[in-house]
Design a protein around this motif. Structure first.
Motif, PDB file in Angstrom:
ATOM      1  N   UNK A 148      -3.598  75.393  42.465  1.00 37.56           N
ATOM      2  CA  UNK A 148      -3.783  75.477  43.916  1.00 37.56           C
ATOM      3  C   UNK A 148      -2.654  74.755  44.642  1.00 37.56           C
ATOM      4  N   UNK A 149      -2.362  75.237  45.840  1.00 36.12           N
ATOM      5  CA  UNK A 149      -1.390  74.609  46.738  1.00 36.12           C
ATOM      6  C   UNK A 149      -2.214  73.861  47.797  1.00 36.12           C
ATOM      7  N   UNK A 150      -2.375  72.531  47.614  1.00 37.34           N
ATOM      8  CA  UNK A 150      -3.364  71.759  48.361  1.00 37.34           C
ATOM      9  C   UNK A 150      -2.735  70.886  49.438  1.00 37.34           C
ATOM     10  N   UNK A 151      -3.364  70.913  50.624  1.00 34.48           N
ATOM     11  CA  UNK A 151      -3.070  69.978  51.716  1.00 34.48           C
ATOM     12  C   UNK A 151      -4.341  69.183  51.977  1.00 34.48           C
ATOM     13  N   UNK A 152      -4.203  67.882  52.163  1.00 36.54           N
ATOM     14  CA  UNK A 152      -5.348  67.039  52.489  1.00 36.54           C
ATOM     15  C   UNK A 152      -5.080  66.356  53.824  1.00 36.54           C
ATOM     16  N   UNK A 153      -6.054  66.430  54.717  1.00 34.00           N
ATOM     17  CA  UNK A 153      -5.965  65.780  56.026  1.00 34.00           C
ATOM     18  C   UNK A 153      -7.133  64.806  56.148  1.00 34.00           C
ATOM     19  N   UNK A 154      -6.820  63.531  56.418  1.00 35.12           N
ATOM     20  CA  UNK A 154      -7.832  62.474  56.527  1.00 35.12           C
ATOM     21  C   UNK A 154      -7.920  62.020  57.979  1.00 35.12           C
ATOM     22  N   UNK A 155      -9.124  61.637  58.391  1.00 39.05           N
ATOM     23  CA  UNK A 155      -9.382  61.239  59.769  1.00 39.05           C
ATOM     24  C   UNK A 155     -10.033  59.855  59.773  1.00 39.05           C
ATOM     25  N   UNK A 156      -9.218  58.855  60.034  1.00 32.84           N
ATOM     26  CA  UNK A 156      -9.666  57.461  59.985  1.00 32.84           C
ATOM     27  C   UNK A 156     -10.776  57.200  60.999  1.00 32.84           C
ATOM     28  N   UNK A 157     -11.834  56.577  60.510  1.00 32.81           N
ATOM     29  CA  UNK A 157     -12.927  56.160  61.379  1.00 32.81           C
ATOM     30  C   UNK A 157     -13.935  57.240  61.726  1.00 32.81           C
TER      31      UNK A 157
END
Length: 189
Positions: A148-157
């Motif tokens: 897979x070609x993966x992107x991860x986006x995290x959202x603090x709080x």
């Protein structure tokens, strides 16, 4: 793009229908199967108890039956939390899958899972008790090994289901950022 969008353990709530409408307004065709057959829940505990009563195998069967009439088109599988786990399972098993959009959740990956550069985008809170950092790191590495070609986006709080305005986890800023990025991802497929 044809999108199969799965609900969370809370059931097919207004937030899922609103997300589908947002995707439709952007030019996508979207299906939102009701894997809980009309049941919705006020707490994650109630939803989990109902999910356990139905069983994961039955939920996957319902999801597969919902997707089957459209899978020849090359679906993008998407979902919220539990629905993301279901979407991931289906996408990894569908050689015609065009993409995978995971909101608030992931799932185990079979050792023999293999995809051909499947585009995957994950959006999760940071921190997220349901998606701890060590789990996400292992998940990311296993998805990469699967091809897979993966992107991860995290959202603090943000809270776990931060895109659902009807829940205490809701975070308007994180939700809008998620939808901007997710719509761009879908447009790129």
């Amino acid at each position: 793009m044809d999108i199969m969008l799965f609900h969370s353990t809370y059931g097919l709530r207004p937030a899922v229908r609103d997300a589908a409408d947002r995707l439709r307004a952007a030019g996508h065709e979207v299906w939102t199967p009701d894997l809980f057959e009309g049941r919705t829940f006020e707490t994650v505990e109630e939803g989990r108890a109902f999910k356990d009563e139905i069983g994961v195998d039955e939920l996957l069967k319902r999801a597969i039956l919902a997707a089957a009439p459209y899978s020849e088109r090359g679906l993008v599988y998407a979902g919220f939390s539990l629905g993301a786990a279901i979407a991931q399972t289906l996408a990894l098993g569908d050689e015609k899958a065009r993409g995978l959009l995971l909101l608030h959740g992931t799932s185990d990956i079979a050792d023999n899972a293999s995809v051909d550069e499947l585009p995957v985008q994950l959006h999760v809170a940071e921190p997220d008790a349901f998606e701890p950092d060590d789990w996400l790191t292992a998940w990311y590495l296993r998805m990469g090994r699967a091809g897979a070609d993966v992107e991860v986006h995290r959202y603090a709080g943000a809270g776990h289901l931060y895109t659902d305005p009807g829940l205490p986890d809701y975070d308007k800023e994180a939700a809008e950022a998620t939808w901007r990025v997710a719509l761009g991802f879908l447009d790129s497929l």
